[in-house]
Scaffold this active site. Structure first.
Site, short mmCIF file in Angstrom:
data_model
loop_
_atom_site.label_atom_id
_atom_site.label_comp_id
_atom_site.label_asym_id
_atom_site.label_seq_id
_atom_site.Cartn_x
_atom_site.Cartn_y
_atom_site.Cartn_z
N ARG A 1 7.26 42.18 -32.90
CA ARG A 1 7.23 40.74 -33.16
C ARG A 1 6.62 40.02 -31.95
O ARG A 1 6.91 40.35 -30.80
CB ARG A 1 8.67 40.29 -33.34
CG ARG A 1 8.85 38.91 -33.85
CD ARG A 1 10.36 38.70 -33.97
NE ARG A 1 10.69 37.50 -34.66
CZ ARG A 1 11.94 37.08 -34.81
NH1 ARG A 1 12.95 37.80 -34.32
NH2 ARG A 1 12.19 35.97 -35.45
N ILE A 2 5.79 39.05 -32.23
CA ILE A 2 5.19 38.25 -31.17
C ILE A 2 5.93 36.91 -31.11
O ILE A 2 5.93 36.13 -32.08
CB ILE A 2 3.68 38.04 -31.43
CG1 ILE A 2 2.95 39.40 -31.46
CG2 ILE A 2 3.06 37.13 -30.37
CD1 ILE A 2 3.04 40.24 -30.20
N GLU B 1 1.37 45.51 -20.52
CA GLU B 1 0.66 46.70 -20.06
C GLU B 1 -0.22 47.34 -21.13
O GLU B 1 -1.30 47.83 -20.83
CB GLU B 1 1.69 47.69 -19.50
CG GLU B 1 2.27 47.13 -18.21
CD GLU B 1 3.44 47.90 -17.67
OE1 GLU B 1 4.49 47.90 -18.35
OE2 GLU B 1 3.33 48.48 -16.59
N PHE C 1 1.97 42.10 -11.05
CA PHE C 1 1.28 43.28 -11.61
C PHE C 1 1.83 44.59 -11.06
O PHE C 1 1.12 45.59 -11.06
CB PHE C 1 -0.23 43.17 -11.37
CG PHE C 1 -0.82 41.87 -11.86
CD1 PHE C 1 -0.87 41.61 -13.23
CD2 PHE C 1 -1.26 40.91 -10.98
CE1 PHE C 1 -1.38 40.40 -13.70
CE2 PHE C 1 -1.77 39.69 -11.45
CZ PHE C 1 -1.83 39.45 -12.81
MO1 MOS Z 1 4.40 46.42 -13.94
S1 MOS Z 1 3.33 47.84 -12.88
O1 MOS Z 1 5.75 47.30 -14.44
O2 MOS Z 1 4.68 45.10 -12.96
#
Ligand code: MOS
Length: 745
Positions: A635-636, A712, A246
């Site tokens: 695209r997923i 994100e 993260f």
């Molecule tokens: Mo993320 S804060 O770019 O791991």
């Protein structure tokens, strides 16, 4: 797989994780699970004061204990080469001096035969401190906020400017029919990944191998090489599995280097696995922000003026800015705008990137303020967002590469049942509970960097692909395998995708939501090149059914090559490679972003979050009872791993909205809640069903795959959607997160 419909489709399928079985059976090895022969165990010693000096450390008792191999402190730590000192200044705390800059700073390492011995020995250290006054309260210093000295290193090319203006904000705000001036505060948060940082380090001759939990194996390699004055080739970093990062594992923190120093000093492999408590001080945190917003609008709710000043807390020994105002510069259409992001220096550990840095706290402020403006204008909160939709990026004056935000609003609101909402706060009920519905929008830049990869297509019809990227838990193994399988027309089971080793072709860090775009596009290109190369071999091979066929007319289908014109004409990879000597086809390639194309557009993913909360009117207890996220991220590749990431982002946002906050004692500067008992993460009982909708289509600009990244975007706006729902339920506008009972009652 059938030959007649061309390609078999694997991209876009919700296949199970290819590494799922390894993970659930405990076979996936994480950095602290490498049991090397003669392995010794290290623990960190962390300061008990937040500012000052170490007067002395008496380690004699600890050193006499059975099993203790090393007590490393500022007194005996080897000096880091001065050439590397700009990279390894005090921010890394490599025991180069006796200064203490923040609470729980790493000030020593104890190594022993067993972890228990190391822990006990560490408890016997006698440390004398000289305390200095601390300041950890940013609210006292907001007037001293300044623009940052420099940008951070690794993500430099991902940063936007920190100060910006267009039009004439002051004039427009002055004459606006509707005005809003408010301050929003987001807490300092800790990443709380499942697997805390860990290192296993081994020296052989003058070569260092490190099994590390990192989002950036090559950056870690380079930093370690600098610290030891080695050429990068003499350092190898391996990260096969990562239990989350993260953003906290984008940087190399002191524990990694200290573990390698310990291994070198002890002349044996050493493992340092941080405890949960260790992670609250020396591995970064999302800094607290105080964000002042001014919105001016016409009576209709149409924005005419916007100012966003974001101030974030920083340490004193390195520069980190949480760029909270950036999202406001381009999200809504507004002719007169000012935005800046500044920092205030405190006696705290170095902050760092945490999932959607800048945009996540920034969106709480912006999306709360827009909601407040909707009520000032007496219009629906979704309506005001549509009214101020930006047809292009007004900051850089470029068209969006693609923008399905309106579709997110539409599909998300339909799924949620938004039309049944009544505008007035406190007007909806669920039994004896107050009911509130909130919406917030999201956007995040679609990044992508250069990456390399190699393939070995073997004569047995299997493909081994290697790319020095990382799978931070998001599904990189799986999606890259899918891309390879589809491009090579092989079943997933015939693809072996390797990553996480600096002996592999180089790829960048896994951050900025760019790994699918970066590693994925390279794997796509690599496999296309492999097919082309095989097609050339076939067309030049007298014995191939494709002899003298035009290579453009040859395609990969059903584990082999077949003519586009005559689908029955062709042969398997096995037959082609076996006949041509049985050696594997080997190929390595690099792929970089097409800057000329990218720079003509503004490249972002978009999303809309819809939250329902129920509030107990007497106790103030808030429950998030429904959540719908509509995400447009191109695209997923795999709806299953993608939806999983979105749910994770939403859960992260629920924590930010309701429970998470690093608390510091203003007198001592110490973190008061440095463990999971006191730092409250949401648990299963706090999380409702999270419905995830993917909107829109593959983006034609951003990369060969048309993917924009989802890690994100799924976290941005979530806290605002919840705060907006809380307002709708209760009529109380909470502008400081987390929204705890005391703030509501
Ligand atoms: Mo993320 S804060 O770019 O791991």
């Amino acid at each position: 797989m059938s030959k007649d419909n061309g390609q078999s489709k694997v991209i876009g399928l919700a296949v199970d994780r290819v590494d799922g079985r390894l993970k659930v059976s405990g076979m996936a090895k994480y950095a602290a699970e490498y049991q090397l022969e003669n392995l010794a165990y290290a623990v960190l010693v962390q300061s008990e004061i937040s500012k000052g000096k170490i007067k002395n450390i008496d380690s004699s008792k600890a050193e006499k204990l059975e099993g203790v191999l090393l007590v490393l402190t500022y007194k005996n730590a080897p000096k880091i080469p001065t050439k590397a000192s700009s990279d390894f200044d005090d921010s890394l705390h490599l025991l180069q001096n006796n200064l203490i800059h923040h609470d729980r700073q790493n000030i020593g390492v104890v190594v022993a035969e067993t972890l228990e011995q190391a822990k006990y020995a560490a408890s016997l250290l006698e440390i004398e401190y000289e305390k200095a006054p601390v300041d950890v309260d940013m609210d006292n210093s907001l007037g001293k906020a300044r623009t940052p000295r420099s940008e951070e290193d690794e993500l430099q090319n991902l940063k936007e400017d920190s100060a910006y203006k267009r039009g004439d904000f002051s004039k427009a705000f002055e004459s606006a029919e509707l005005k809003l001036t408010q301050t929003y505060i987001t807490p300092a948060e800790i990443h709380s990944m499942l697997e805390p940082h860990a290192t296993t380090a081994q020296w052989q001759d003058n070569k260092l191998t490190v099994w590390e939990s990192t989002q950036a194996i090559f950056n870690t390699r380079n930093k370690l090489a600098k610290a030891f004055g080695l050429p990068p080739e003499q350092v190898r970093v391996i990260t096969k599995f990562l239990g989350g990062g993260f953003g906290s594992k984008l940087s190399t923190w002191s524990g990694t280097v200290l573990c390698a120093i310990a291994a070198k000093t002890c002349k044996r492999p050493v493992q340092l696995a941080l405890s949960r408590q260790n992670t609250y001080s020396n591995t970064g945190a999302r800094p607290r922000t105080v964000q002042a917003l001014k919105l001016g609008a016409a009576k209709s709710g149409r924005l005419t003026a916007l100012e966003h000043v974001s101030i974030s807390e920083n340490c004193r020994f390195a520069d980190f800015v949480e760029d909270g105002s950036e999202i406001s510069t381009h999200f809504y259409s507004c002719p007169n705008l000012k935005a800046s992001s500044k920092t205030v220096e405190l006696d705290i550990g170095k902050p760092t990137w945490m999932r959607a840095p800048g945009d996540c706290p920034g969106s709480f402020a912006l999306e709360s303020a827009i909601d407040e403006l909707a009520y000032l204008a007496s219009i629906d909160p979704l309506q005001i967002r549509l009214l101020n939709y930006a047809e292009k990026n007004e900051k850089d004056n470029l068209p969006w590469s693609s923008n399905y935000l309106k579709l997110c609003y539409q599909k998300g609101s339909e799924q949620f049942g938004w039309h049944k909402r009544s505008l007035a706060p406190g007007s909806m009920k669920a039994g004896d509970k107050l009911l509130g519905w909130g919406v917030a929008s999201a956007c995040h830049p679609a990044h992508r960097m250069k990456a390399s990869a190699k393939i070995e297509l073997k004569a047995d019809g299997t493909a081994v692909i290697s790319c020095g990227t990382q799978d931070i838990g998001t599904g990189t193994y799986t999606i890259c395998s899918q891309i390879a399988a589809e491009t090579l027309a092989l079943p997933l089971s015939r693809i072996v995708f390797n990553l996480g080793d600096t002996t592999m072709p180089e790829a960048p860090l896994s951050g900025g939501s760019m790994t699918a775009a970066t590693a994925g596009s390279t794997v796509l290109e690599l496999c296309k090149q492999a097919v082309e190369k095989l097609a050339r071999i076939a067309s030049e091979d007298k014995d191939s059914p494709l002899y003298k066929e035009q290579t453009e007319d040859i395609q990969a289908v059903s584990e082999g090559l077949y003519s586009r014109k005559n689908p029955e004409q062709g042969e398997s990879f096995v037959s082609l490679l076996t006949r041509n000597g049985g050696a594997a086809l080997k190929l390595e390639t690099s792929l970089a972003p097409d800057k000329n194309k990218l720079d003509k557009y503004s490249n972002y993913s978009f999303g809309a979050h819809f939250a329902e909360v129920q509030i107990d009117p007497e106790l103030g207890k808030i429950s998030v009872t429904r959540f719908v996220s509509a995400i447009a991220a191109g695209r997923i590749i795999n709806p299953k791993t993608a939806a999983n990431q979105v749910r994770g982002g939403v859960i992260y946002g629920i924590g930010m909205a309701l429970t998470e906050e690093i608390l510091r004692d203003s007198k001592t500067g110490r973190v008061l809640n440095a463990d999971l008992a006191e730092y409250h993460l949401p648990v299963h009982a706090d999380i409702p069903k999270i419905e995830v909708l993917f909107c829109g289509e593959a983006d034609p600009v951003v990369n060969e795959l048309g993917v924009k990244g989802i890690g994100e975007i799924s976290n941005i706006g979530v806290a605002a959607a919840i705060a907006n729902a809380v307002y709708h339920a209760s009529g109380k506008r909470i502008r400081q997160l987390p929204i705890t009972l005391d703030k509501l009652l």
